[in-house]
Design a protein around this motif. Structure first.
Motif, PDB file in Angstrom:
ATOM      1  N   TRP A  48       0.813  -1.210   0.000  1.00 33.27           N
ATOM      2  CA  TRP A  48       0.000   0.000   0.000  1.00 33.27           C
ATOM      3  C   TRP A  48       0.850   1.265   0.000  1.00 33.27           C
ATOM      4  O   TRP A  48       0.341   2.382  -0.137  1.00 33.27           O
ATOM      5  CB  TRP A  48      -0.911   0.012   1.227  1.00 33.27           C
ATOM      6  N   THR A  63      -1.656   4.977   2.943  1.00 33.50           N
ATOM      7  CA  THR A  63      -2.441   5.005   4.189  1.00 33.50           C
ATOM      8  C   THR A  63      -2.257   3.701   4.943  1.00 33.50           C
ATOM      9  O   THR A  63      -2.604   2.623   4.436  1.00 33.50           O
ATOM     10  CB  THR A  63      -3.933   5.223   3.904  1.00 33.50           C
ATOM     11  N   ALA A  64      -1.667   3.795   6.121  1.00 34.43           N
ATOM     12  CA  ALA A  64      -1.460   2.614   6.968  1.00 34.43           C
ATOM     13  C   ALA A  64      -2.738   2.337   7.768  1.00 34.43           C
ATOM     14  O   ALA A  64      -3.517   3.246   8.079  1.00 34.43           O
ATOM     15  CB  ALA A  64      -0.296   2.858   7.917  1.00 34.43           C
ATOM     16  N   GLN A  65      -2.924   1.061   8.098  1.00 38.21           N
ATOM     17  CA  GLN A  65      -4.106   0.695   8.895  1.00 38.21           C
ATOM     18  C   GLN A  65      -4.013   1.250  10.300  1.00 38.21           C
ATOM     19  O   GLN A  65      -5.021   1.616  10.897  1.00 38.21           O
ATOM     20  CB  GLN A  65      -4.260  -0.824   8.942  1.00 38.21           C
ATOM     21  N   ASP A  66      -2.787   1.307  10.822  1.00 38.31           N
ATOM     22  CA  ASP A  66      -2.620   1.819  12.173  1.00 38.31           C
ATOM     23  C   ASP A  66      -1.194   2.358  12.315  1.00 38.31           C
ATOM     24  O   ASP A  66      -0.362   2.230  11.403  1.00 38.31           O
ATOM     25  CB  ASP A  66      -2.902   0.739  13.220  1.00 38.31           C
ATOM     26  N   GLN A  69       1.846  -0.092  11.906  1.00 41.22           N
ATOM     27  CA  GLN A  69       2.099  -0.465  10.525  1.00 41.22           C
ATOM     28  C   GLN A  69       2.872   0.657   9.791  1.00 41.22           C
ATOM     29  O   GLN A  69       3.789   0.392   9.014  1.00 41.22           O
ATOM     30  CB  GLN A  69       0.780  -0.753   9.812  1.00 41.22           C
ATOM     31  N   ARG A  70       2.515   1.905  10.030  1.00 36.87           N
ATOM     32  CA  ARG A  70       3.242   3.031   9.422  1.00 36.87           C
ATOM     33  C   ARG A  70       4.713   3.033   9.857  1.00 36.87           C
ATOM     34  O   ARG A  70       5.626   3.185   9.037  1.00 36.87           O
ATOM     35  CB  ARG A  70       2.579   4.359   9.821  1.00 36.87           C
ATOM     36  N   ASP A  93      -4.897   5.368   8.850  1.00 38.38           N
ATOM     37  CA  ASP A  93      -6.347   5.302   8.672  1.00 38.38           C
ATOM     38  C   ASP A  93      -7.035   5.887   9.901  1.00 38.38           C
ATOM     39  O   ASP A  93      -6.756   5.479  11.033  1.00 38.38           O
ATOM     40  CB  ASP A  93      -6.773   3.844   8.475  1.00 38.38           C
ATOM     41  N   ASP A  96     -12.038   4.282  13.420  1.00 36.04           N
ATOM     42  CA  ASP A  96     -13.491   4.317  13.372  1.00 36.04           C
ATOM     43  C   ASP A  96     -14.001   5.055  14.589  1.00 36.04           C
ATOM     44  O   ASP A  96     -13.332   5.137  15.621  1.00 36.04           O
ATOM     45  CB  ASP A  96     -14.054   2.889  13.365  1.00 36.04           C
TER      46      ASP A  96
END
Length: 635
Positions: A48, A63-66, A69-70, A93, A96
């Motif tokens: 990604w 865009t990392a999920q969290d 991860q980045r 990201d 939510d």
């Protein structure tokens, strides 16, 4: 000049050549860096990430999920090029929207007061919960260990809390766990009857759609003597009474009963007072002996065992069975009596040798027959009046000095047994005692058998034929939504609710009918009812729609004025859109002018679904209404 111009041109060309070479070199470095980093990230699963090199700098986008991860992607890229050359333009990201908290309330109540533990909405009236609990417990101490969250209460929360607090008011020792969609109640009842009534009442009043878990226990009864009676006769094999000290013992005893011929639904009470831990083994041996003989009565009264059989049982088989039984009985237990009676000639029982007591549906008891002397008659009458009420007893007893020994004791034991029934009859003769009748208590046959064995002795001859009738059982017949609807339907089948033409006021006979309906619904709690007004096709649609709505509202308001809980009931006017008959005939139009009352949702999950739950109640009315689209329900 010419040479100077050529020199300048040569110099410019050399510079251009050098610049081009530098550009090509930088481009090569950029491409190499992009390829190396992209390949390394791709192998690690970070496809990604987009890598863009610009000179000596490398920019990472995506865009990392969290956040972890980045950071991992950035670390992998730094293993290929110097971290000073990296520009981190990656996004994380957006989380939510925070999941709503799991609100829960646990209430513990015992003799020391009430404790509150859990997480509740900040605006849901934490103080009101404490105040309600203090009111339910007559001002007892409340330990508040609640936490709050500033988040709206989830759907169903308020209903669940209200139900849980209502349950708390019924249960002095309990643990009640409340969530928006589920309430669990763990408690101890004073008796088995109280347990059954509590379970029925809580199941009936649970909010629709809410899961209800009930774990209400009752203390085991203490049985003295610890008794069991098994009979094989022309009516089949059965337990007249059965008691066990453990679940395992009960399972073993019931299995032995089935092996001896018992069929159908068999029960055995778990109780305290067993004379020996070997109770189950002793009973198994006794049932095996009686089953081998095929007829007779086996009675245990504590450690005393009695085996009575008819006179036509083979004597050799009887002797062999009793010998095996004596050898198989554990220590403490003894075969107190084993009788094989001699054949007797059948002789009619004279009226002089028969006492009867009849209990009717109204509670009236008629006593008849001989009782011995005056003292015995006074004792029998006093017992009857104490058990059934003085006004309910009608006596036709007579004195007869020739009665057998123990006659008054047998008569009074029969009356004690009859007192546990709704209606029935006792017959006492020189040879036997028989009780027949109906009861709303499933355990009554066992209780009566145990009582007779205790009063008359374990070897006494008696017969009971007591039938359980569900309609007499206050627990089985406790109001349910379906039963409430059926009762109201019966009322409306006899007397209709009518309105004057063009009016929506309930008066006269209609008010009396609504009174009767309210009497039923007050016992049913808050039900999710729809009170729907329907009309025929005469008149203008708008006027008749409004009329049908006003009439539905009038019925709902009339029930509320009569103290019926209508918080979950809605009133809806449909006009003519749902006819049930032909509007071209007077009979059809009269049928279409009606109010229907239905349950809006299926019964709560703790109750089995009843197909009659969807049945509607029709309340015909006297004049017209018309056609319009359905309006929104009015609460």
């Amino acid at each position: 000049m010419r040479r100077a111009g050529l020199g300048l041109a040569a110099f410019a060309a050399a510079g251009a050549l050098a610049l081009g070479g530098a550009v090509l070199a930088v481009g090569a470095i950029e491409s190499s860096a992009e390829r190396s980093i992209t390949q390394r990230l791709g192998v690690a699963g970070f496809d990604w990430v987009t890598v863009r090199a610009d000179g000596l700098t490398v920019t990472l986008t995506g865009t990392a999920q969290d956040e972890p991860q980045r950071f991992r992607a950035l670390s992998l890229a730094a293993e290929t090029v110097d971290s000073a050359r990296l520009i981190d333009a990656m996004d994380v990201d957006a989380a939510d929207a925070l999941a709503p908290p799991r609100f829960s309330l646990e209430i513990l109540r015992n003799g020391n007061g009430v404790s509150l533990i859990g997480l509740v909405p900040a605006d849901a009236g934490r103080g009101a919960i404490r105040a309600r609990i203090r009111a339910l417990t007559d001002g007892g101490p409340v330990t508040d260990m609640l936490e709050t969250a500033d988040h709206p209460a989830p759907e169903g929360w308020e209903d669940a809390v209200a139900f849980g607090l209502d349950a708390l008011g019924r249960l002095e020792r309990s643990k009640i766990s409340i969530a928006a969609d589920r309430v669990a109640v763990t408690a101890t009842a004073e008796s088995r009857d109280a347990q059954r009534l509590l379970e029925a009442e809580l199941a009936r009043t649970a909010p629709q759609g809410m899961a209800l878990a009930l774990d209400i226990s009752a203390p085991r009864p203490v049985i003295t003597p610890f008794a069991l009676r098994f009979v094989i006769d022309d009516r089949g094999a059965r337990f007249d009474s059965c008691a066990a000290d453990t679940e395992e013992a009960r399972a073993r005893i019931l299995a032995a009963g089935v092996a001896a011929g018992a069929t159908g639904q068999i029960g055995c009470t778990l109780a305290l007072g067993v004379p020996s831990p070997e109770w189950a083994r002793a009973v198994e041996a006794g049932l095996a002996a009686l089953g081998a003989l095929g007829a007779g009565t086996l009675t245990f009264a504590d450690a005393d065992v009695t085996l009575n059989v008819p006179h036509d049982v083979d004597e050799g088989a009887f002797d062999a069975a009793t010998a095996r039984l004596q050898a198989a009985l554990p220590e403490v237990f003894s075969l107190a009596a084993a009788q094989l009676p001699a054949p007797v000639e059948d002789t009619p029982v004279t009226q002089a040798a028969r006492f009867t007591a009849t209990l009717d549906d109204n509670g009236t008891v008629i006593l008849g027959g001989p009782v011995g002397d005056g003292t015995s008659r006074a004792a029998v009458q006093a017992l009857a009046r104490a058990r059934f009420g003085s006004a309910a007893v009608q006596s036709a007893l007579r004195l007869d000095d020739g009665m057998p020994d123990g006659w008054p004791r047998r008569v009074m034991a029969g009356l004690e047994g009859l007192a546990g029934l709704h209606d029935g009859r006792v017959e006492v003769s020189a040879e036997a005692l028989r009780i027949t009748g109906r009861t709303g208590d499933r355990e009554a046959p066992e209780i009566v058998a145990r009582l007779l064995a205790d009063k008359l002795g374990s070897g006494a001859a008696f017969d009971i034929a007591i039938r359980y009738d569900e309609t007499l059982d206050p627990v089985a017949m406790a109001p349910t939504p379906e039963r409430c609807i059926a009762q109201v339907q019966g009322i409306l089948a006899e007397e209709k609710i009518t309105f004057r033409p063009g009016a929506a006021r309930i008066e006269g006979a209609a008010a009396e009918t609504l009174d009767a309906i309210a009497d039923v619904l007050r016992e049913c709690g808050a039900l999710p009812l729809e009170i729907a007004g329907h009309t025929d096709s005469q008149g203008r649609a708008e006027m008749n729609l409004a009329l049908s709505q006003r009439r539905a509202d009038a019925v709902r308001d009339g029930l509320a004025q009569r103290r019926v809980l209508v918080g979950e009931a809605v009133a809806v006017g449909y006009g003519q859109v749902r006819p049930i008959a032909d509007n071209t005939t007077a009979t059809g139009r009269e049928a279409n002018r009606r109010i229907e009352i239905t349950l809006r949702t299926p019964p709560a999950t703790v109750r089995p679904r009843d197909p009659e739950a969807e049945a509607g109640l029709e309340i015909p009315v006297t004049d017209a209404a018309d056609d319009t689209p359905r309006p929104a329900p009015r609460p």
